[in-house]
Design a protein around this motif. Structure first.
Motif, PDB file in Angstrom:
ATOM      1  N   UNK A 285       0.830  -1.201   0.000  1.00  0.00           N
ATOM      2  CA  UNK A 285       0.000   0.000   0.000  1.00  0.00           C
ATOM      3  C   UNK A 285       0.864   1.250   0.000  1.00  0.00           C
ATOM      4  N   UNK A 286       0.409   2.266  -0.717  1.00  0.00           N
ATOM      5  CA  UNK A 286       1.019   3.577  -0.552  1.00  0.00           C
ATOM      6  C   UNK A 286       0.765   4.057   0.878  1.00  0.00           C
ATOM      7  N   UNK A 287       1.731   4.732   1.442  1.00  0.00           N
ATOM      8  CA  UNK A 287       1.599   5.289   2.787  1.00  0.00           C
ATOM      9  C   UNK A 287       0.870   6.629   2.695  1.00  0.00           C
ATOM     10  N   UNK A 288      -0.355   6.568   2.201  1.00  0.00           N
ATOM     11  CA  UNK A 288      -1.157   7.780   2.033  1.00  0.00           C
ATOM     12  C   UNK A 288      -1.851   8.116   3.354  1.00  0.00           C
ATOM     13  N   UNK A 289      -2.299   9.339   3.459  1.00  0.00           N
ATOM     14  CA  UNK A 289      -3.094   9.704   4.636  1.00  0.00           C
ATOM     15  C   UNK A 289      -4.505   9.182   4.444  1.00  0.00           C
ATOM     16  N   UNK A 290      -5.158   8.699   5.538  1.00  0.00           N
ATOM     17  CA  UNK A 290      -4.596   8.631   6.874  1.00  0.00           C
ATOM     18  C   UNK A 290      -4.615   7.205   7.444  1.00  0.00           C
ATOM     19  N   UNK A 291      -5.177   6.239   6.747  1.00  0.00           N
ATOM     20  CA  UNK A 291      -5.421   4.951   7.363  1.00  0.00           C
ATOM     21  C   UNK A 291      -4.353   3.879   7.263  1.00  0.00           C
ATOM     22  N   UNK A 292      -3.694   3.686   6.109  1.00  0.00           N
ATOM     23  CA  UNK A 292      -2.865   2.497   5.915  1.00  0.00           C
ATOM     24  C   UNK A 292      -1.804   2.243   6.973  1.00  0.00           C
ATOM     25  N   UNK A 293      -1.090   3.271   7.419  1.00  0.00           N
ATOM     26  CA  UNK A 293       0.000   3.056   8.376  1.00  0.00           C
ATOM     27  C   UNK A 293      -0.501   2.422   9.661  1.00  0.00           C
ATOM     28  N   UNK A 294      -1.644   2.891  10.166  1.00  0.00           N
ATOM     29  CA  UNK A 294      -2.193   2.330  11.402  1.00  0.00           C
ATOM     30  C   UNK A 294      -2.729   0.923  11.185  1.00  0.00           C
ATOM     31  N   UNK A 295      -3.431   0.733  10.081  1.00  0.00           N
ATOM     32  CA  UNK A 295      -4.058  -0.566   9.830  1.00  0.00           C
ATOM     33  C   UNK A 295      -3.019  -1.656   9.615  1.00  0.00           C
ATOM     34  N   UNK A 296      -1.940  -1.333   8.917  1.00  0.00           N
ATOM     35  CA  UNK A 296      -0.945  -2.355   8.565  1.00  0.00           C
ATOM     36  C   UNK A 296       0.166  -2.508   9.598  1.00  0.00           C
ATOM     37  N   UNK A 297       0.151  -1.701  10.628  1.00  0.00           N
ATOM     38  CA  UNK A 297       1.170  -1.805  11.666  1.00  0.00           C
ATOM     39  C   UNK A 297       1.176  -3.210  12.280  1.00  0.00           C
ATOM     40  N   UNK A 298       2.361  -3.763  12.458  1.00  0.00           N
ATOM     41  CA  UNK A 298       2.561  -5.079  13.079  1.00  0.00           C
ATOM     42  C   UNK A 298       2.042  -6.247  12.241  1.00  0.00           C
ATOM     43  N   UNK A 299       1.839  -6.041  10.939  1.00  0.00           N
ATOM     44  CA  UNK A 299       1.364  -7.137  10.093  1.00  0.00           C
ATOM     45  C   UNK A 299       2.463  -7.684   9.173  1.00  0.00           C
ATOM     46  N   UNK A 300       3.513  -6.913   8.961  1.00  0.00           N
ATOM     47  CA  UNK A 300       4.547  -7.333   8.020  1.00  0.00           C
ATOM     48  C   UNK A 300       4.260  -6.916   6.597  1.00  0.00           C
ATOM     49  N   UNK A 301       3.068  -6.373   6.343  1.00  0.00           N
ATOM     50  CA  UNK A 301       2.759  -5.882   5.005  1.00  0.00           C
ATOM     51  C   UNK A 301       3.585  -4.639   4.696  1.00  0.00           C
ATOM     52  N   UNK A 302       3.577  -4.226   3.445  1.00  0.00           N
ATOM     53  CA  UNK A 302       4.543  -3.241   2.956  1.00  0.00           C
ATOM     54  C   UNK A 302       3.890  -1.888   2.711  1.00  0.00           C
ATOM     55  N   UNK A 303       4.448  -0.847   3.336  1.00  0.00           N
ATOM     56  CA  UNK A 303       4.063   0.532   3.061  1.00  0.00           C
ATOM     57  C   UNK A 303       5.092   1.157   2.135  1.00  0.00           C
ATOM     58  N   UNK A 304       4.610   1.778   1.066  1.00  0.00           N
ATOM     59  CA  UNK A 304       5.478   2.394   0.065  1.00  0.00           C
ATOM     60  C   UNK A 304       5.291   3.912   0.127  1.00  0.00           C
ATOM     61  N   UNK A 305       6.371   4.693   0.050  1.00  0.00           N
ATOM     62  CA  UNK A 305       6.218   6.152   0.038  1.00  0.00           C
ATOM     63  C   UNK A 305       5.192   6.603  -1.016  1.00  0.00           C
ATOM     64  N   UNK A 306       4.388   7.580  -0.643  1.00  0.00           N
ATOM     65  CA  UNK A 306       3.299   8.029  -1.503  1.00  0.00           C
ATOM     66  C   UNK A 306       3.787   8.366  -2.914  1.00  0.00           C
ATOM     67  N   UNK A 307       3.085   7.803  -3.893  1.00  0.00           N
ATOM     68  CA  UNK A 307       3.311   8.075  -5.326  1.00  0.00           C
ATOM     69  C   UNK A 307       4.635   7.543  -5.867  1.00  0.00           C
ATOM     70  N   UNK A 308       5.337   6.716  -5.086  1.00  0.00           N
ATOM     71  CA  UNK A 308       6.592   6.130  -5.584  1.00  0.00           C
ATOM     72  C   UNK A 308       6.254   4.869  -6.379  1.00  0.00           C
ATOM     73  N   UNK A 309       6.007   5.058  -7.654  1.00  0.00           N
ATOM     74  CA  UNK A 309       5.539   3.974  -8.518  1.00  0.00           C
ATOM     75  C   UNK A 309       6.586   2.874  -8.660  1.00  0.00           C
TER      76      UNK A 309
END
Length: 357
Positions: A285-309
């Protein structure tokens, strides 16, 4: 306690209507007397509503309620009096422009339930005004994430209690399903600029070059379908990308996928993410505001800097190539999904309601 949950139109099939209906059902199950009301239409809610919940529509013909603001305010006030409402939960911040004047002088606890990102007003000055008024005059404002709560605290002259309560997940954590190596990446959402499917397709060009045996399935419909379809054809992605449109059985696609991705430019929360967690899907997931960072915390899933294709594409490829990592994330995802189960979310709402009574 008698509670009025007021939304725009519960006949609609959107995420806001879904969680509003789930809240109504959950509070009804807890013994509260619930009235579910729509400003426009809403006489036949799309999502199931428990017996015993009264369903009301203020206006039965489609139209722009803002063009008849005094009439709308009068209707809401009359409803509050007639039903002897103790607590009003407004499902969309813009409606506070109606409900604040409607509640003047009435013994009604007033809760504003925010569903969007505070930093995005969707181009409406009225929403900015409504947020400031809600923070100052409502008894409570409920945001969907802790990050958005902080934006409210910093960005308003608040006197109200601002608290974060996540949306409930409509699916329980799923039992393990042995998948037939489907090599499918799933994305779900409205085909609009907000959801960033144009960015996803740009990333998919690179993914497809490295992993040509994988396919991308996008579920949803919207105004950008023609542009997205044209992009798929021009970039020779038709064999690996499927735009399936809307579906009445989205769970089928969650079960068949091996990876989920979210390419949104911004989110108010990200319902599809907690749904994907329940199905044990590893997520990029893109690390967009405001939900993904909180939802994916402690899951091991991947946050990508916003718009970094480029990074988005590389993250997808890395997951595709690592079966063991996907299995490990799957276990953590379903564990995290427990937090968002309706009973846990309703407990938080009950605590809020009781603290205000």
């Amino acid at each position: 306690m008698k509670i009025l949950i007021l939304g725009g139109n519960f006949n609609n099939a959107g995420g806001t209507e879904r969680v509003g209906s789930m809240l109504a059902n959950g509070l009804s199950k807890e013994g509260y007397d619930i009235v579910l009301a729509s400003i426009l239409c809403g006489d036949k809610p799309f999502f199931p509503i428990n017996k015993g919940i009264k369903i009301i529509s203020l206006f039965n013909t489609p139209g722009r309620a803002l063009y008849r603001t005094p009439h709308t305010i009068h209707k809401i006030r009359a409803l509050l009096k007639e039903e002897r409402i103790d607590t009003l939960i407004v499902v969309e911040t813009m409606s506070v422009l109606f409900t604040l004047p409607a509640t003047i002088g009435l013994p009604v606890t007033h809760i504003c339930w925010e569903h969007f990102n505070f930093n995005n007003d969707l181009g409406k000055a009225g929403r900015r005004l409504a947020r400031q008024l809600a923070a100052r005059y409502c008894d409570a404002v409920v945001t969907l994430t802790e990050r958005d709560k902080q934006y409210w605290l910093k960005g308003t002259q608040h006197k109200s209690q601002i608290t974060a309560i996540a949306n409930p997940c409509p699916y329980p954590p799923q039992d393990y399903i042995e998948k037939e190596n489907t090599k499918t990446v799933l994305a779900i959402g409205r085909l609009t600029q907000i959801k960033g499917f144009d960015l996803l397709l740009e990333a998919w060009i690179h993914v497809n070059q490295s992993m040509p045996d994988w396919k991308l399935v996008i579920v949803g419909e919207g105004d950008d379908r023609a542009n997205l379809t044209e992009f798929v054809i021009e970039n020779k992605l038709a064999d690996s990308v499927e735009l399936v449109g809307n579906t009445t059985d989205v769970s089928k696609y969650y079960r068949e996928a091996e990876i989920f991705c979210l390419s949104s430019r911004y989110e108010g929360f990200g319902m599809v993410l907690i749904e994907a967690l329940a199905f044990g899907l590893p997520i990029v997931s893109f690390d967009c505001e405001v939900g993904p960072a909180e939802i994916l915390e402690d899951t091991g899933s991947i946050l990508v800097p916003q718009n970094d294709i480029s990074e988005f594409a590389l993250s997808l490829i890395d997951l595709m190539q690592d079966d063991e990592r996907r299995k490990m994330i799957s276990i953590k995802s379903k564990e995290k999904a427990k937090i968002y189960q309706p009973e846990n979310i309703i407990d938080q709402w009950v605590s809020l309601l009781e603290s205000l009574s």
